[in-house]
Design a protein around this motif. Sequence first.
Motif, PDB file in Angstrom:
ATOM      1  N   VAL A   1       0.822  -1.203   0.000  1.00  0.00           N
ATOM      2  CA  VAL A   1       0.000   0.000   0.000  1.00  0.00           C
ATOM      3  C   VAL A   1       0.863   1.263   0.000  1.00  0.00           C
ATOM      4  O   VAL A   1       1.622   1.503   0.943  1.00  0.00           O
ATOM      5  CB  VAL A   1      -0.945   0.015   1.225  1.00  0.00           C
ATOM      6  CG1 VAL A   1      -1.870   1.218   1.167  1.00  0.00           C
ATOM      7  CG2 VAL A   1      -1.742  -1.291   1.315  1.00  0.00           C
ATOM      8  N   PHE A   2       0.711   2.081  -1.050  1.00  0.00           N
ATOM      9  CA  PHE A   2       1.406   3.363  -1.130  1.00  0.00           C
ATOM     10  C   PHE A   2       0.501   4.460  -0.603  1.00  0.00           C
ATOM     11  O   PHE A   2      -0.684   4.513  -0.908  1.00  0.00           O
ATOM     12  CB  PHE A   2       1.815   3.687  -2.572  1.00  0.00           C
ATOM     13  CG  PHE A   2       3.007   2.911  -3.036  1.00  0.00           C
ATOM     14  CD1 PHE A   2       4.283   3.340  -2.727  1.00  0.00           C
ATOM     15  CD2 PHE A   2       2.850   1.744  -3.759  1.00  0.00           C
ATOM     16  CE1 PHE A   2       5.392   2.622  -3.135  1.00  0.00           C
ATOM     17  CE2 PHE A   2       3.952   1.015  -4.178  1.00  0.00           C
ATOM     18  CZ  PHE A   2       5.224   1.451  -3.863  1.00  0.00           C
ATOM     19  N   GLY A   3       1.078   5.359   0.189  1.00  0.00           N
ATOM     20  CA  GLY A   3       0.350   6.505   0.719  1.00  0.00           C
ATOM     21  C   GLY A   3       0.626   7.754  -0.098  1.00  0.00           C
ATOM     22  O   GLY A   3       1.280   7.708  -1.149  1.00  0.00           O
ATOM     23  N   ASP A   4       0.141   8.868   0.402  1.00  0.00           N
ATOM     24  CA  ASP A   4       0.325  10.156  -0.279  1.00  0.00           C
ATOM     25  C   ASP A   4       1.801  10.530  -0.331  1.00  0.00           C
ATOM     26  O   ASP A   4       2.494  10.499   0.688  1.00  0.00           O
ATOM     27  CB  ASP A   4      -0.428  11.267   0.455  1.00  0.00           C
ATOM     28  CG  ASP A   4      -1.935  11.134   0.333  1.00  0.00           C
ATOM     29  OD1 ASP A   4      -2.410  10.413  -0.572  1.00  0.00           O
ATOM     30  OD2 ASP A   4      -2.634  11.766   1.140  1.00  0.00           O
ATOM     31  N   PRO A   5       2.286  10.921  -1.501  1.00  0.00           N
ATOM     32  CA  PRO A   5       3.683  11.349  -1.605  1.00  0.00           C
ATOM     33  C   PRO A   5       3.851  12.781  -1.124  1.00  0.00           C
ATOM     34  O   PRO A   5       2.885  13.538  -1.011  1.00  0.00           O
ATOM     35  CB  PRO A   5       3.942  11.275  -3.113  1.00  0.00           C
ATOM     36  CG  PRO A   5       2.614  11.598  -3.717  1.00  0.00           C
ATOM     37  CD  PRO A   5       1.594  10.971  -2.792  1.00  0.00           C
ATOM     38  N   ILE A   6       5.080  13.116  -0.848  1.00  0.00           N
ATOM     39  CA  ILE A   6       5.463  14.515  -0.687  1.00  0.00           C
ATOM     40  C   ILE A   6       6.378  14.813  -1.873  1.00  0.00           C
ATOM     41  O   ILE A   6       7.385  14.135  -2.070  1.00  0.00           O
ATOM     42  CB  ILE A   6       6.189  14.778   0.644  1.00  0.00           C
ATOM     43  CG1 ILE A   6       5.237  14.577   1.811  1.00  0.00           C
ATOM     44  CG2 ILE A   6       6.772  16.193   0.652  1.00  0.00           C
ATOM     45  CD1 ILE A   6       5.872  14.771   3.184  1.00  0.00           C
ATOM     46  N   ILE A   7       5.976  15.793  -2.672  1.00  0.00           N
ATOM     47  CA  ILE A   7       6.762  16.194  -3.836  1.00  0.00           C
ATOM     48  C   ILE A   7       7.414  17.534  -3.500  1.00  0.00           C
ATOM     49  O   ILE A   7       6.731  18.497  -3.160  1.00  0.00           O
ATOM     50  CB  ILE A   7       5.875  16.369  -5.095  1.00  0.00           C
ATOM     51  CG1 ILE A   7       4.964  15.148  -5.308  1.00  0.00           C
ATOM     52  CG2 ILE A   7       6.732  16.673  -6.314  1.00  0.00           C
ATOM     53  CD1 ILE A   7       5.657  13.874  -5.639  1.00  0.00           C
ATOM     54  N   LEU A   8       8.721  17.574  -3.586  1.00  0.00           N
ATOM     55  CA  LEU A   8       9.470  18.803  -3.327  1.00  0.00           C
ATOM     56  C   LEU A   8       9.945  19.376  -4.659  1.00  0.00           C
ATOM     57  O   LEU A   8      10.406  18.631  -5.523  1.00  0.00           O
ATOM     58  CB  LEU A   8      10.672  18.510  -2.430  1.00  0.00           C
ATOM     59  CG  LEU A   8      10.361  17.873  -1.076  1.00  0.00           C
ATOM     60  CD1 LEU A   8      11.657  17.464  -0.386  1.00  0.00           C
ATOM     61  CD2 LEU A   8       9.559  18.820  -0.216  1.00  0.00           C
ATOM     62  N   SER A   9       9.837  20.677  -4.815  1.00  0.00           N
ATOM     63  CA  SER A   9      10.294  21.352  -6.031  1.00  0.00           C
ATOM     64  C   SER A   9      11.503  22.208  -5.717  1.00  0.00           C
ATOM     65  O   SER A   9      11.598  22.808  -4.648  1.00  0.00           O
ATOM     66  CB  SER A   9       9.184  22.235  -6.605  1.00  0.00           C
ATOM     67  OG  SER A   9       8.094  21.444  -7.004  1.00  0.00           O
TER      68      SER A   9
END
Length: 176
Positions: free
Chosen positions: A22-30
Amino acid sequence: ATRGPDKAALVPLWWKNNDERVFGDPIILSAPDDGGMISDLDVTNALLEFEKTWTIEAVVYDPEAGAAMLASILEREQGWTFAEHSQKSSPLAKADTRFLEGVREKKIIHNGNKEFRQHVLNAVERTVSTSGEWIFGRPKHGARVPMDALRAASLCHAVALKENEYNSAGVKPIFF
């Protein structure tokens, strides 16, 4: 976690059992608009944010992507375990193939997060060898589209799959 000049993605994975990953919500950094790199502090803060919800068992990183020093510091200061996975063609091809197998077998599950879904849909299969090996990549034409969450998910899935092949009993929640 994956890093590059423009984005970094951290994606939590809970290995519920061999049939439910199960994958959860990612954190995407820019990266900053000035063209700089994402700071180690931003990556550290994102991991600390995940720790509020998840039990961090391990963090997967590419040692050739400039994260080895940060991994060493966080391992010492936070007590987290770091697992290496190269993004060179051959190990990446194996990871991406096994990730796609998990998707096709409906063993990989995610909660429908729109940004994660878009990163997956942005990717195409790109052949990397004469033997037919392929990796997930960005389309060669058009605007540069993000797929960093997919890359992070594929790498952590590969490490978790290898780990769970050796430890099929008593699997506990893990984070990558």
